[in-house]
Design a protein around this motif. Structure first.
Motif, PDB file in Angstrom:
ATOM      1  N   GLY A   1     -19.159  19.065 -21.820  1.00 45.21           N
ATOM      2  CA  GLY A   1     -17.817  19.537 -21.503  1.00 45.21           C
ATOM      3  C   GLY A   1     -17.175  18.684 -20.428  1.00 45.21           C
ATOM      4  N   ILE A   2     -16.143  19.226 -19.793  1.00 43.89           N
ATOM      5  CA  ILE A   2     -15.330  18.471 -18.833  1.00 43.89           C
ATOM      6  C   ILE A   2     -15.776  18.737 -17.405  1.00 43.89           C
ATOM      7  N   PHE A   3     -15.940  17.664 -16.633  1.00 45.16           N
ATOM      8  CA  PHE A   3     -16.261  17.758 -15.214  1.00 45.16           C
ATOM      9  C   PHE A   3     -15.315  16.854 -14.431  1.00 45.16           C
ATOM     10  N   ASN A   4     -14.752  17.381 -13.359  1.00 46.15           N
ATOM     11  CA  ASN A   4     -13.987  16.586 -12.404  1.00 46.15           C
ATOM     12  C   ASN A   4     -14.963  16.098 -11.347  1.00 46.15           C
ATOM     13  N   LEU A   5     -15.310  14.842 -11.387  1.00 48.54           N
ATOM     14  CA  LEU A   5     -16.381  14.305 -10.550  1.00 48.54           C
ATOM     15  C   LEU A   5     -15.809  13.225  -9.638  1.00 48.54           C
ATOM     16  N   VAL A   6     -15.704  13.555  -8.343  1.00 48.53           N
ATOM     17  CA  VAL A   6     -15.015  12.678  -7.400  1.00 48.53           C
ATOM     18  C   VAL A   6     -15.750  12.662  -6.068  1.00 48.53           C
ATOM     19  N   GLY A   7     -15.211  11.899  -5.105  1.00 47.89           N
ATOM     20  CA  GLY A   7     -15.786  11.849  -3.779  1.00 47.89           C
ATOM     21  C   GLY A   7     -15.433  13.077  -2.958  1.00 47.89           C
TER      22      GLY A   7
ATOM     23  N   GLY B   1     -25.304  11.334  -3.287  1.00 37.12           N
ATOM     24  CA  GLY B   1     -25.347  10.778  -4.621  1.00 37.12           C
ATOM     25  C   GLY B   1     -25.939  11.729  -5.628  1.00 37.12           C
ATOM     26  N   ARG B   2     -25.688  13.038  -5.443  1.00 38.66           N
ATOM     27  CA  ARG B   2     -26.324  14.012  -6.309  1.00 38.66           C
ATOM     28  C   ARG B   2     -25.294  14.920  -6.948  1.00 38.66           C
ATOM     29  N   ALA B   3     -25.563  15.306  -8.172  1.00 41.31           N
ATOM     30  CA  ALA B   3     -24.767  16.347  -8.814  1.00 41.31           C
ATOM     31  C   ALA B   3     -25.505  17.646  -8.619  1.00 41.31           C
ATOM     32  N   SER B   4     -24.865  18.614  -7.985  1.00 39.57           N
ATOM     33  CA  SER B   4     -25.524  19.863  -7.662  1.00 39.57           C
ATOM     34  C   SER B   4     -25.796  20.668  -8.924  1.00 39.57           C
ATOM     35  N   GLY B   5     -26.829  21.505  -8.886  1.00 41.24           N
ATOM     36  CA  GLY B   5     -27.064  22.434  -9.977  1.00 41.24           C
ATOM     37  C   GLY B   5     -25.939  23.449 -10.003  1.00 41.24           C
TER      38      GLY B   5
ATOM     39  N   ILE C   1       0.844  -1.191   0.000  1.00 43.67           N
ATOM     40  CA  ILE C   1       0.000   0.000   0.000  1.00 43.67           C
ATOM     41  C   ILE C   1       0.880   1.242   0.000  1.00 43.67           C
ATOM     42  N   PRO C   2       0.785   2.074  -1.021  1.00 44.22           N
ATOM     43  CA  PRO C   2       1.581   3.304  -1.031  1.00 44.22           C
ATOM     44  C   PRO C   2       1.080   4.278   0.018  1.00 44.22           C
ATOM     45  N   ASP C   3       1.998   4.866   0.741  1.00 42.07           N
ATOM     46  CA  ASP C   3       1.638   5.802   1.790  1.00 42.07           C
ATOM     47  C   ASP C   3       1.668   7.245   1.297  1.00 42.07           C
ATOM     48  N   ASP C   4       2.174   7.459   0.086  1.00 43.23           N
ATOM     49  CA  ASP C   4       2.399   8.820  -0.388  1.00 43.23           C
ATOM     50  C   ASP C   4       1.457   9.216  -1.515  1.00 43.23           C
ATOM     51  N   GLN C   5       0.437   8.418  -1.792  1.00 44.59           N
ATOM     52  CA  GLN C   5      -0.538   8.762  -2.820  1.00 44.59           C
ATOM     53  C   GLN C   5      -1.848   9.158  -2.157  1.00 44.59           C
ATOM     54  N   ILE C   6      -2.233  10.402  -2.356  1.00 40.33           N
ATOM     55  CA  ILE C   6      -3.463  10.927  -1.774  1.00 40.33           C
ATOM     56  C   ILE C   6      -4.461  11.159  -2.899  1.00 40.33           C
ATOM     57  N   SER C   7      -5.680  10.730  -2.680  1.00 36.79           N
ATOM     58  CA  SER C   7      -6.684  10.854  -3.720  1.00 36.79           C
ATOM     59  C   SER C   7      -8.037  11.135  -3.088  1.00 36.79           C
ATOM     60  N   THR C   8      -9.067  11.130  -3.914  1.00 42.27           N
ATOM     61  CA  THR C   8     -10.424  11.364  -3.451  1.00 42.27           C
ATOM     62  C   THR C   8     -11.285  10.183  -3.902  1.00 42.27           C
ATOM     63  N   PRO C   9     -11.328   9.105  -3.124  1.00 40.58           N
ATOM     64  CA  PRO C   9     -12.042   7.894  -3.539  1.00 40.58           C
ATOM     65  C   PRO C   9     -13.484   8.195  -3.938  1.00 40.58           C
ATOM     66  N   THR C  10     -13.943   7.520  -4.985  1.00 40.99           N
ATOM     67  CA  THR C  10     -15.248   7.807  -5.575  1.00 40.99           C
ATOM     68  C   THR C  10     -16.094   6.547  -5.562  1.00 40.99           C
ATOM     69  N   TYR C  11     -17.216   6.583  -4.857  1.00 39.87           N
ATOM     70  CA  TYR C  11     -18.101   5.427  -4.755  1.00 39.87           C
ATOM     71  C   TYR C  11     -18.895   5.306  -6.056  1.00 39.87           C
TER      72      TYR C  11
ATOM     73  N   LEU D   1     -21.218   7.963  -8.324  1.00 38.26           N
ATOM     74  CA  LEU D   1     -20.691   8.499  -9.576  1.00 38.26           C
ATOM     75  C   LEU D   1     -21.706   8.318 -10.698  1.00 38.26           C
ATOM     76  N   VAL D   2     -22.280   7.130 -10.775  1.00 41.70           N
ATOM     77  CA  VAL D   2     -23.253   6.840 -11.831  1.00 41.70           C
ATOM     78  C   VAL D   2     -24.461   7.760 -11.711  1.00 41.70           C
ATOM     79  N   GLU D   3     -24.994   7.893 -10.501  1.00 39.73           N
ATOM     80  CA  GLU D   3     -26.176   8.736 -10.331  1.00 39.73           C
ATOM     81  C   GLU D   3     -25.866  10.190 -10.666  1.00 39.73           C
ATOM     82  N   SER D   4     -24.683  10.643 -10.270  1.00 34.48           N
ATOM     83  CA  SER D   4     -24.311  12.024 -10.558  1.00 34.48           C
ATOM     84  C   SER D   4     -24.171  12.268 -12.055  1.00 34.48           C
ATOM     85  N   VAL D   5     -23.558  11.314 -12.759  1.00 36.73           N
ATOM     86  CA  VAL D   5     -23.425  11.447 -14.213  1.00 36.73           C
ATOM     87  C   VAL D   5     -24.797  11.465 -14.869  1.00 36.73           C
ATOM     88  N   CYS D   6     -25.698  10.613 -14.412  1.00 41.41           N
ATOM     89  CA  CYS D   6     -27.048  10.589 -14.981  1.00 41.41           C
ATOM     90  C   CYS D   6     -27.752  11.921 -14.765  1.00 41.41           C
TER      91      CYS D   6
END
Length: 265
Positions: free
Chosen positions: A157-163, A218-222, A129-139, A143-148
């Motif tokens: 266009g482009i959206f950065n969609l993460v947890g 589980g929502r993508a905000s307006g 397990i790398p100790d030096d990689q930080i991310s934003t885990p996405t359930y 993700l699916v509901e937000s994309v829908c």
């Protein structure tokens, strides 16, 4: 897509055909047939700036991409081709997607299987397990509901969609152990992961702002479109979240309970 980052470094022609040229072909066919297109991309389109002493993220949609690996370069080219052919397409950059999938290869499930083997008295191979990689885990279900929701509202266009939470992989592992009630003392010690490709920045994950977040409801905000986001300003997270899981899973780790725990990690 070819998502094995080290394999992409070693098999660059295949990587380019699948991740760069392939999305362009799909976009051409969608445009010809009149279909809509959602293309999934990655945080690996960022990262080079950190190795040059620059930005380390989190990144907004307005930050210039600077991939450090062949995988990231190929995915960025895939984005470019999709939007050049179909400006109305939706391109979603995400990171460390996980869900409850017993045979799945996402990071969480690989580690869950290793902990299960340990709990059963077996001796699985070490799970480094790398100790030096930080991310934003996405359930994944969020993700699916937000994309829908984004599609239903006509965004493109482009959206950065993460947890919501910025975590190192070690912190994510700690949450897995707590949520599923595994023996903490038997968990694998953190080690750095060797590889052919350098990971994107630290944290190297896309920033989510109010315009494009996958939240625990589980929502993508307006929100404004990406073209207006810079003018309105993009809100950055206020630092890394160290909150634990909202609940714990105990007992025999039945599938339903395990799915619930996975959604709370």
């Amino acid at each position: 897509a070819l998502t094995h980052v080290d394999r992409c470094e070693n098999e660059r022609d295949l990587c380019w055909r699948m991740n760069a040229e392939g999305p362009g072909v799909v976009a051409e066919e969608c445009a010809r047939l009149g279909y809509k297109l959602t293309h999934f991309s990655t945080e690996y389109v960022f990262g080079q700036a950190e190795y040059e002493g620059g930005a380390v993220g989190p990144f907004s949609e307005e930050d210039p991409p600077a991939p450090t690996s062949w995988y990231g370069k190929s995915k960025l080219e895939g984005e470019t081709r999709v939007l050049r052919i179909m400006p109305e397409a939706l391109v979603v950059r995400t990171t460390m997607v996980f869900s409850w999938e017993p045979k799945g290869l996402n990071f969480l499930m690989q580690y869950f299987r290793q902990l299960t083997e340990l709990a059963e008295g077996r001796e699985p191979a070490p799970f480094r397990i790398p100790d030096d990689q930080i991310s934003t885990p996405t359930y994944a279900p969020f993700l699916v509901e937000s994309v829908c929701r984004l599609r239903e509202r006509g965004f493109s266009g482009i959206f950065n969609l993460v947890g919501n939470d910025q975590l190192s992989r070690r912190e994510l592992v700690e949450r897995v152990i707590s949520a599923f009630g595994f023996d903490r003392e038997r968990s694998t010690a953190a080690q750095d992961l060797p590889g052919a490709a350098r990971p994107p920045g630290r944290p190297g994950a896309p920033q989510h702002h109010p315009a494009s977040r996958c939240d625990h409801a589980g929502r993508a905000s307006g929100h404004p479109s990406p073209r207006n986001a810079e003018r309105r300003g993009a809100q950055r997270p206020r630092g890394r979240s160290r909150a634990g899981p909202a609940g714990a899973c105990s007992g025999s780790h039945a599938i339903n309970d395990a799915r619930g725990a996975a959604s709370r990690i």
